[in-house]
Design a protein around this motif. Structure first.
Motif, short mmCIF file in Angstrom:
data_model
loop_
_atom_site.label_atom_id
_atom_site.label_comp_id
_atom_site.label_asym_id
_atom_site.label_seq_id
_atom_site.Cartn_x
_atom_site.Cartn_y
_atom_site.Cartn_z
N LEU A 1 0.87 -1.17 0.00
CA LEU A 1 0.00 0.00 0.00
C LEU A 1 0.90 1.22 0.00
N PHE A 2 0.53 2.24 -0.74
CA PHE A 2 1.31 3.47 -0.70
C PHE A 2 0.43 4.66 -1.00
N ASP A 3 0.88 5.81 -0.53
CA ASP A 3 0.20 7.04 -0.89
C ASP A 3 1.19 8.15 -1.14
N LEU B 1 1.98 0.96 6.53
CA LEU B 1 1.93 2.27 5.87
C LEU B 1 1.84 3.39 6.91
N TYR B 2 1.00 3.24 7.89
CA TYR B 2 0.86 4.31 8.90
C TYR B 2 2.08 4.42 9.80
N SER C 1 4.98 7.27 0.69
CA SER C 1 5.10 6.43 1.87
C SER C 1 4.59 5.06 1.46
N ILE C 2 5.40 4.04 1.72
CA ILE C 2 5.07 2.69 1.24
C ILE C 2 5.11 1.71 2.40
N GLY C 3 4.00 1.00 2.57
CA GLY C 3 3.92 -0.05 3.57
C GLY C 3 3.48 -1.33 2.90
N GLU D 1 -4.29 6.92 -2.45
CA GLU D 1 -3.75 5.65 -1.97
C GLU D 1 -3.89 4.58 -3.05
N LYS E 1 7.56 9.76 6.69
CA LYS E 1 7.20 9.60 5.28
C LYS E 1 8.42 9.32 4.40
N LYS F 1 4.42 6.59 7.79
CA LYS F 1 4.01 7.99 7.82
C LYS F 1 4.36 8.62 9.17
N ASP G 1 -1.78 -1.89 5.98
CA ASP G 1 -2.17 -0.53 6.37
C ASP G 1 -1.40 -0.08 7.62
#
Length: 185
Positions: A66-68, A171-172, A148-150, A112, A179, A175, A168
C-alpha cells in the motif's frame, strides 16, 4: 442475395455481439478507476479474496503493498485539483510500466494505491516497492513527489481483511516515522 432468413440470422448475431461487447464494457467500468485507468477497490477485494482462498488450498506466497503520495493535499491546495489529477495519472502510468504482468495494481482510494503480488514473498515485494519509489522520484511534475510505502506478507490463515490491516499498519508506521520510506512487515 440474402433471404429474409439470412437477414434475420445476421441481425440476431449482430444483436448478440452488441450485448457481449456491452457486457465487457460494463465489467470494465465496474473494475477500472476512470481517472488512472488502473483497477479499483472493487477489483482489488475480488483478487485478494481469490488469492487468499487459493493459498489456503495450495502452498505459495502473497504480498501486498500500500502506498500514498506524501503531501497530496498540499499539492492540490498549491496547484489545484486538475494538477492533482495529472499527478495521480502520471504516477499510475509510470508505476504500471514497472510491474509484472501478474501484479495487480489498484487505486485504493484518493491518493492511496495497492499492489497485489501473487507468488511473492517479502524480499520480492521489497524489490517492487523500490521500483515504485523510483517511478515516483523520476516524475517531472510541478514539484518532487515522494511516497510512503507499507506492505505485508500473507501468513496462513489470514483473510483479505487481515492482510489489508497488516499492510495498512505498515503504511501508517512509515508515515509516523516521517514519510518517504518503505516498511514491509
Amino acid at each position: 442475395n440474402f433471404t429474409d432468413d439470412d437477414l434475420s440470422l445476421l441481425y440476431n448475431m449482430a444483436l448478440q455481439a452488441g450485448v457481449a461487447l456491452n457486457n465487457d464494457e460494463l465489467k470494465n467500468l465496474a473494475n477500472v478507476d476512470p481517472l488512472t485507468n488502473i483497477f479499483n477497490y472493487r477489483h482489488m477485494t475480488a483478487v485478494l479474496d481469490y488469492e487468499t482462498m487459493r493459498l489456503k488450498r495450495y502452498p505459495g506466497n502473497l504480498s501486498m503493498i500500500l502506498f500514498d503520495v506524501d503531501g497530496f493535499k498540499t499539492y492540490n491546495d498549491e496547484f489545484g485539483h486538475p494538477e492533482g489529477d495529472i499527478l495521480l495519472t502520471a504516477l499510475a502510468q509510470a508505476i504500471s510500466k514497472r510491474l509484472r504482468y501478474s501484479d495487480v495494481f489498484c487505486r485504493y482510494g484518493g491518493d492511496e494505491f495497492a499492489v497485489i503480488l501473487p507468488q511473492t514473498a517479502l524480499p520480492g515485494a521489497l524489490i517492487v516497492a523500490n521500483k515504485i519509489k523510483e517511478a515516483a522520484e523520476n516524475l517531472t511534475l510541478k514539484r518532487k513527489v515522494t511516497l510512503s510505502i507499507g506492505g505485508a506478507e500473507w501468513i496462513h490463515p489470514m483473510t483479505r481483511h487481515d492482510l489489508l490491516v497488516k499492510a495498512d499498519k505498515a503504511l501508517y508506521r512509515v508515515k509516523a516515522q516521517g514519510k518517504d520510506k518503505i516498511l514491509l512487515i
